[in-house]
Write a protein that holds these residues in place. Structure first.
Motif, PDB file in Angstrom:
ATOM      1  N   SER A  57      12.714 -31.096 -45.829  1.00  0.00           N
ATOM      2  CA  SER A  57      13.598 -32.256 -45.972  1.00  0.00           C
ATOM      3  C   SER A  57      13.435 -32.847 -47.364  1.00  0.00           C
ATOM      4  N   LYS A  59      14.854 -36.401 -49.880  1.00  0.00           N
ATOM      5  CA  LYS A  59      15.530 -37.694 -49.930  1.00  0.00           C
ATOM      6  C   LYS A  59      15.358 -38.308 -51.317  1.00  0.00           C
ATOM      7  N   ASP A 101      11.262 -41.008 -43.973  1.00  0.00           N
ATOM      8  CA  ASP A 101      12.195 -42.002 -44.495  1.00  0.00           C
ATOM      9  C   ASP A 101      11.461 -42.894 -45.482  1.00  0.00           C
ATOM     10  N   CYS A 319      20.808 -33.608 -49.676  1.00  0.00           N
ATOM     11  CA  CYS A 319      20.708 -34.991 -50.164  1.00  0.00           C
ATOM     12  C   CYS A 319      21.652 -35.148 -51.350  1.00  0.00           C
TER      13      CYS A 319
END
Length: 715
Positions: A57, A59, A101, A319
């Protein structure tokens, strides 16, 4: 850097190229960068932008300064500072990360959800706190207003963790067996959870009760869609206050208005893979949806395709950098891809040089991804006899056909049709013959008088038509004008090219006229052989070609004018010489006539001629005087040639292009006598000169010598 174009949208892959392994020393890395051309041409936008094995992931922080990525193996989190274009820190973790997050504007507050049910909090200095949820988690969302974390996973409950109180709150009970994803609307804070049964349950955090349910499983099945199993919700994303996008595990994206239970639009990826990432592009009203194989960009109003990105490795996360045309992807590969699409927006401020780079690439276009491949259909494969290659790596299925290597295509086509080159050659020859026939001047249009002038006017008319110079409607050609008709019919109007006026006013006509006469001769021959050789020309392809122009056409107008004047003067001189010679002959005939001899003798006698000698000159003969007068009348060029041949003049070219002139002046008789008298006088003085060798000095004196004293010298 790799450049591709899909639907005329340029996509720049900034991560394309070779990457250097981490275990290499700096010295070996520098050596490889000097030797390998591919490494030299690569663009390393962010240094060490990769993971050891896989990135799960990725971000971007709210302030846009930091890019955070989670990957394995070993499990770790990396933070990159875009202002420095390098890695800021790296932290290793105890287990793999499901998702994470960023709670603050920068990297100071991070939350990680692990595979082993742990929730880990990091502050600016590093690890801060770790807790555990009852069931395995799959996703979570943060509610800013109440500081609550909502966790969903392999359970029907939604777990709430309050960060202000530091404890778990009462869970929210749903009707689903399992929950895959969740999201919170940033405007009115509506909480939505996507279930395994293909439904979206919406909850109000203020009253902690369910307010609506959307059944997306039935709505995702449209006409012509093949579905295997029950479509579950795999992705959720709010757009504004009323819009929401739902992605299913069967590869469909549904756009809803919260005021309606029916979808506004259903977009199918046609890959049958779960949708795991959805983003909205506000400036162009686009939707970016991604599965593990492709990223599709399409208009949210009508679903029309804008562009697509298909990386070489499977995609785990996407992203989009806010306010720009750049996006990052986490792949099943060590390298994290960076794509820049100028059509979506400008480059970020920290890499604004990409705009200049892409503009230069657009000015000098290079080969795209599909330039080395040929698109063929099934019918083309049947004609080439390559149907047995369907399903092999040599053919790549695409739309209604296949892509195959262009070199393989040319080889197979040459073997299937060996006479294709001969047919191509005959077709080209036929086209050239037709083009040459269209440019010919028809002989039947040439008049009987002033043919060369007519050809000149035809050439000027053709040039004017090709350059579109005839803009006025009333402009006509002289050949078609009745006012000048007599000039091409009456022989009295024939242009005399040998006259002095014509040659002075048209200095180049003498050269061009010769070419036109040759052209007339060729046109006459071609007209005679046109009917006989028409079929032979089509088969053999021997089209008439004009000879190359002579190098004399490069002369300037001034040189041609001088040449014409020199020729006219020579012709006039020759003409005067002939007239004088004829006059002398007539005079001698008149003297020999007996009738005319009876006239008084005084009239027949010639008058004596007198010659004047200048001061200092010596009379030798009448021939010498006549030769001097002749030399005075000759041109400078002839006198220079004569003096150069006699040795009085020497002309040399220097290295810089100029000329060096050395000459010897001819002396008069008086000058020669004076020089001879001076030489005799010097010789006489040399003979009467006495030697002074017997005189010498002894001792020191005041004269010149080695002595330093001032006394007397002794002789």
């Amino acid at each position: 850097m790799q450049v591709s174009s899909v639907n005329d949208v340029k996509i720049y892959n900034l991560s394309h190229g070779k990457s250097l392994p981490e275990w290499l020393s700096d010295r070996k890395k520098r050596a490889l960068q000097k030797k390998d051309v591919d490494i030299q041409r690569r663009i390393e936008l962010i240094q060490d932008f990769e993971m050891p094995t896989v990135c799960t992931s990725i971000k971007v922080s709210r302030d846009g300064q930091y890019v955070l990525a989670a990957g394995t193996y070993k499990p770790r989190i990396r933070c990159y500072d875009v202002h420095q274009l390098s890695l800021k820190f790296e932290r290793c973790l105890d287990s793999d990360v499901v998702t994470f997050d960023v709670l603050s504007d920068d990297y100071s507050k991070l939350v990680f959800l692990h595979f082993n049910r742990y929730v880990e909090f990091h502050s600016q200095h590093g690890h801060y706190y770790k807790t555990r949820i009852p069931k395995f988690g799959r996703d979570f969302s943060y509610h800013n207003a109440s500081c609550d974390l909502y966790f969903v996973g392999a359970s029907s409950e939604i777990y709430r963790l309050n960060l202000e109180q530091g404890r778990f709150l009462n869970s929210l009970q749903t009707d689903a067996a399992e929950i895959n994803v969740c999201d919170i609307n940033p405007i009115h804070h509506l909480f939505a959870a996507g279930t395994l049964e293909g439904k979206v349950e919406c909850w109000d955090p203020r009253v902690r009760s369910r307010v609506a349910v959307l059944d997306c499983a039935l709505s995702s099945v449209t006409e012509g869609t093949e579905v295997e199993g029950l479509p579950s919700v795999s992705a959720l994303k709010f757009n504004g206050s009323l819009g929401i996008a739902v992605g299913t595990t069967t590869g469909q994206v549904l756009l809803y208005d919260l005021r309606s239970s029916h979808p506004l639009l259903v977009k199918d990826h046609y890959y049958g893979l779960p949708i795991h990432s959805i983003h909205f592009h506000e400036q162009l009203d686009l939707v970016l949806s991604a599965d593990s194989k492709i990223i599709k960009m399409w208009h949210k109003d009508n679903g029309k395709m804008f562009s697509s990105i298909e990386p070489s490795a499977n995609i785990n996360d996407v992203c989009v950098y806010p306010g720009s045309g750049m996006l990052f992807t986490a792949n099943e590969d060590p390298k994290m891809n960076t794509f820049y699409i100028p059509a979506l927006g400008p480059a970020p401020r920290w890499c604004s040089f990409l705009d200049n780079l892409t503009e230069e690439l657009e000015e000098n276009p290079e080969s795209t991804v599909y330039d080395d491949y040929k698109f063929v259909t099934r019918k083309d494969l049947d004609n080439l006899g390559l149907t047995h290659l369907i399903g092999s790596p040599l053919l790549r299925a695409y739309m209604h056909g296949f892509f195959m290597d262009i070199q393989l295509y040319h080889k197979v086509k040459a073997m299937a049709n060996p006479f294709a080159y001969d047919e191509y050659r005959k077709e080209k020859i036929r086209q050239k013959i037709e083009a040459s026939r269209a440019q010919r001047v028809q002989l039947k249009k040439l008049p009987k008088v002033n043919k060369e002038l007519a050809i000149k006017l035809m050439e000027e008319d053709e040039g004017a038509l090709s350059a579109k110079k005839k803009k006025s409607k009333g402009t006509t050609s002289i050949l078609s004008d009745d006012r000048f008709k007599v000039m091409f019919e009456n022989p009295d109007y024939q242009v005399d090219e040998q006259s002095e006026e014509f040659r002075l006013l048209n200095p180049v006509v003498s050269k061009v006229g010769q070419k036109r006469r040759e052209k007339i001769h060729k046109l006459v021959e071609q007209d005679a052989l046109q009917k006989q050789d028409e079929e032979d020309e089509e088969l053999e392809g021997q089209a008439s070609s004009e000879e190359e122009e002579s190098s004399d056409d490069d002369k300037s107008w001034v040189e041609e004018m001088r040449e014409q004047r020199r020729l006219l003067q020579a012709e006039a001189k020759q003409r005067r010489f002939k007239e004088r010679k004829q006059q002398d002959r007539n005079t001698s005939l008149q003297i020999s006539d007996p009738v005319k001899n009876s006239q008084p003798q005084a009239q027949g006698q010639s008058q004596p001629q007198f010659y004047q000698l200048k001061a200092g000159e010596e009379f030798r003969s009448f021939g010498d005087v006549a030769r001097k007068q002749k030399m005075q009348k000759t041109s400078l060029e002839e006198r220079l040639k004569l003096e150069e041949s006699s040795g009085m003049l020497n002309l040399v070219d220097t290295a810089v292009g100029s000329k060096q002139l050395t000459f010897t002046l001819k002396k008069t008789e008086k000058q020669r006598n004076q020089q001879q008298a001076e030489r005799e006088h010097h010789e006489e003085r040399r003979k009467i000169r006495r030697a002074a060798g017997h005189l010498y000095t002894r001792g020191r004196g005041r004269g010149r010598g080695r002595g330093r004293g001032r006394g007397r010298g002794r002789f």
